[in-house]
Design a protein around this motif. Structure first.
Motif, short mmCIF file in Angstrom:
data_model
loop_
_atom_site.label_atom_id
_atom_site.label_comp_id
_atom_site.label_asym_id
_atom_site.label_seq_id
_atom_site.Cartn_x
_atom_site.Cartn_y
_atom_site.Cartn_z
N ALA A 236 0.56 -1.64 -0.33
CA ALA A 236 -0.22 -0.12 -0.22
C ALA A 236 1.20 1.36 0.42
CB ALA A 236 -0.94 -0.24 1.24
N VAL A 239 1.99 2.26 -3.34
CA VAL A 239 0.94 2.41 -4.50
C VAL A 239 0.13 3.88 -4.08
CG1 VAL A 239 -1.45 2.09 -5.11
CG2 VAL A 239 0.60 0.28 -4.56
N VAL A 240 0.50 4.26 -2.84
CA VAL A 240 -0.01 6.01 -2.51
C VAL A 240 1.59 6.81 -3.03
CG1 VAL A 240 0.19 7.24 -0.45
CG2 VAL A 240 -1.59 5.32 -0.62
N TYR A 268 2.23 1.93 -10.63
CA TYR A 268 1.27 1.71 -10.62
C TYR A 268 -0.16 2.13 -11.40
CZ TYR A 268 1.99 -1.62 -7.46
OH TYR A 268 2.67 -3.29 -6.76
N SER A 277 -5.44 2.95 -8.97
CA SER A 277 -4.03 2.69 -8.01
C SER A 277 -5.00 2.92 -6.40
CB SER A 277 -4.04 3.41 -8.33
OG SER A 277 -2.92 3.78 -9.70
N ARG A 278 -6.55 3.91 -6.86
CA ARG A 278 -6.88 4.75 -5.53
C ARG A 278 -7.45 3.86 -5.05
NH1 ARG A 278 -7.85 10.69 -7.47
NH2 ARG A 278 -6.21 11.29 -6.43
N TYR A 280 -6.93 -0.30 -5.39
CA TYR A 280 -6.00 -0.99 -4.93
C TYR A 280 -5.76 -0.79 -3.31
CZ TYR A 280 -2.09 -4.19 -5.58
OH TYR A 280 -1.39 -5.52 -5.42
N ALA A 281 -5.12 1.21 -3.11
CA ALA A 281 -4.21 1.26 -1.95
C ALA A 281 -5.66 0.56 -0.94
CB ALA A 281 -3.98 2.43 -2.92
N ARG A 282 -6.92 1.19 -1.36
CA ARG A 282 -8.22 0.74 -0.20
C ARG A 282 -7.94 -0.34 0.00
NH1 ARG A 282 -11.51 3.82 -3.45
NH2 ARG A 282 -10.41 6.28 -3.42
N HIS A 285 -5.38 -1.51 2.22
CA HIS A 285 -5.41 -1.44 3.63
C HIS A 285 -6.27 -2.59 4.60
CE1 HIS A 285 -7.23 2.06 6.04
NE2 HIS A 285 -6.26 1.33 7.14
N VAL A 311 -2.04 5.24 4.17
CA VAL A 311 -2.94 5.21 3.09
C VAL A 311 -3.78 6.73 2.75
CG1 VAL A 311 -4.82 4.54 2.15
CG2 VAL A 311 -3.62 2.50 3.19
#
Lengths: 315, 315
Positions: A236, A239-240, A268, A277-278, A280-282, A285, A311
């Protein structure tokens, strides 16, 4: 009750962080020193120590040390929240992180001049000094883990050294950087990009969680859950990072924004787009929080909050 | 009895070395690998491991590993001549030595193109790969010292990691290189030159002796005697290095001769002259042998012979 007051049981991440950061900063400031150790003929040369201190002190989010301490507190019995081993591990992972930035910024690598809003080490001290300061910081990390005063049991010292060496080395951080280097301009698949980041950033973030836990030698199932937590937030984080590289400006980041796109590095965002991508980060998390639930540990508020911070961070 | 035959009790250094070198070379060849460890998702990237293997394998006198094994055999009880810890320590000190050469040869340091008769790592693989290969070799040294198979007791692992970190770091090898860097063109006194070399070369040579001994955890007086032995041969090594830099040719050395004088680096020869340097090397040799006598150890033939080799070597 004022508008800012929190319910009595709510976890106050800011307060928690402030206390831990204070301890870590003081330890780093005390332990990175040119003082001649008692009974020794000579210490480290002052000029080298200056460059090492410049690279480490007064900057950085200290995410890795916080992960070490949070994982340790989640696992350790009451009253041992931050024993000597965990504090040393917290500082050691930060030294490894700091040395990797020093070397990564050098002209033969990313050739960056700005880091945490300051000139990079090789700009400030010259390339040769930056190279040596990085090398010495890596060695110092292992010194931190092996105090000779009996404050950390040998079994813990040995385990921490092994974990850190593997997280930092050719099948960890240094290996990830080598893949990164070789992949500029190449079309990576998502799984190749993930493997690169698992090594380059993930290994040390996950290693921080595991090292913190291992100070208290938890049962295998707890360790496995924390490893899964560490893997999820490690990914994460990257990605962020890729998202921020295209959405934030240099002043906020404290380093040059848009650098990855300029350098034609796969990210990403370039691979799956900003919105995916957002998402995926969530989802990572969520995975991290689920792993904490399966751990069966009660004192995971700091680990939960740190996952959120990874995140939701703006820089 | 042929002319070459030695008396029955004479120590055969060549035979002793051949057997130990064979073990060390095989271990290095096996352990520096891109193979994915059992139970792991991924190993080290092959390109990085290629550069690491190039830097370590097929070259070098392996003096440091031999010192580890000789010291261990001098101290260890019969039947434990070369246990797992000593072999791992022998390989670990060689990795540290190899990484220091890789970084030292880089353009921002000595900018050397020839090492052990081959192109240096940054010439062969590029600067960024050389930087990362060196970094990864340092981490790998600590991986070598922390096997997870129970073959080396935790107390020994912890002690070896601590000794190696201190020998390699800012108050050891890296510190000595920083002083070296800062002293180009400066008139050093003999004591300043000695301090630089005690850190730059001496710390790891002495560390090798002490690490080998510590695998068998000897009494304090034995350790002190071996520390004195290590200090003497560490310094002797550098004095002889300075002598060879002006008396040998590049082909014999396997590296560029006359480099120090060309770079206006202070050396023992530039400071005290050739003949006085030779006498100094001889007196350090004597000191080393005397230290062995005061140790009360019986099995010191290999350490004695290695001290002779350090002083009498032609390259």
């Amino acid at each position: 009750m004022s508008a800012e007051a929190k319910p009595l049981n709510a976890f106050d991440l800011d307060l928690w962080m402030r206390e831990r950061l204070d301890r870590v900063e003081r330890a780093l400031d005390t332990w990175i020193t040119a003082e001649v150790p008692q009974g020794e003929d000579h210490g480290a040369p002052a000029a080298l120590v200056d460059a090492m201190r410049y690279a480490v002190l007064d900057g950085g989010k200290r995410l890795r040390p916080l992960l070490v301490l949070a994982a340790h507190e989640a696992v350790a019995p009451l009253g041992h929240e931050c024993d000597a081993g965990a504090l040393r591990a917290a500082c050691a992972v930060e030294l490894i992180h700091a040395y990797s930035l020093v070397h990564d910024d050098m002209p033969c690598m990313d050739n960056d001049v700005l880091r945490r809003g300051k000139p990079t080490v090789h700009i400030q001290f010259g390339e040769a000094s930056a190279l040596l300061a990085g090398d010495a910081l890596q060695a110092l990390a292992f010194e931190f883990l092996t105090p000779q005063d009996g404050s950390v049991p040998c079994v813990v010292q040995a385990r921490l050294c092994g974990l850190l060496a593997r997280a930092a080395g050719s099948a960890g951080m240094a290996g990830g950087q080598a893949i990164d280097l070789a992949s500029v301009g190449l079309p990576l698949t998502e799984s190749q990009l993930r493997e690169m980041h698992q090594l380059k950033t993930g290994a040390l973030l996950q290693g921080s969680v595991v090292m913190g836990a291992q100070c208290a030698q938890p049962p295998a199932n707890v360790l496995a859950a924390l490893e899964a937590y560490g893997a999820a937030i490690g990914l994460a984080f990257q990605v962020v990072d890729d998202i921020l590289d295209v959405t934030a400006d240099s002043a906020t980041l404290g380093k040059t924004a848009g650098k990855d796109a300029d350098n034609d590095k796969p990210t990403y965002v370039s691979l799956m787009g900003l919105e995916a991508s957002r998402n995926y980060a969530r989802s990572l998390h969520e995975q991290a929080l689920q792993a904490l639930q399966t751990s069966g540990l009660h004192n995971t508020a700091a680990l939960q909050a740190l996952a959120g911070m990874v995140v939701d961070r703006a820089y």
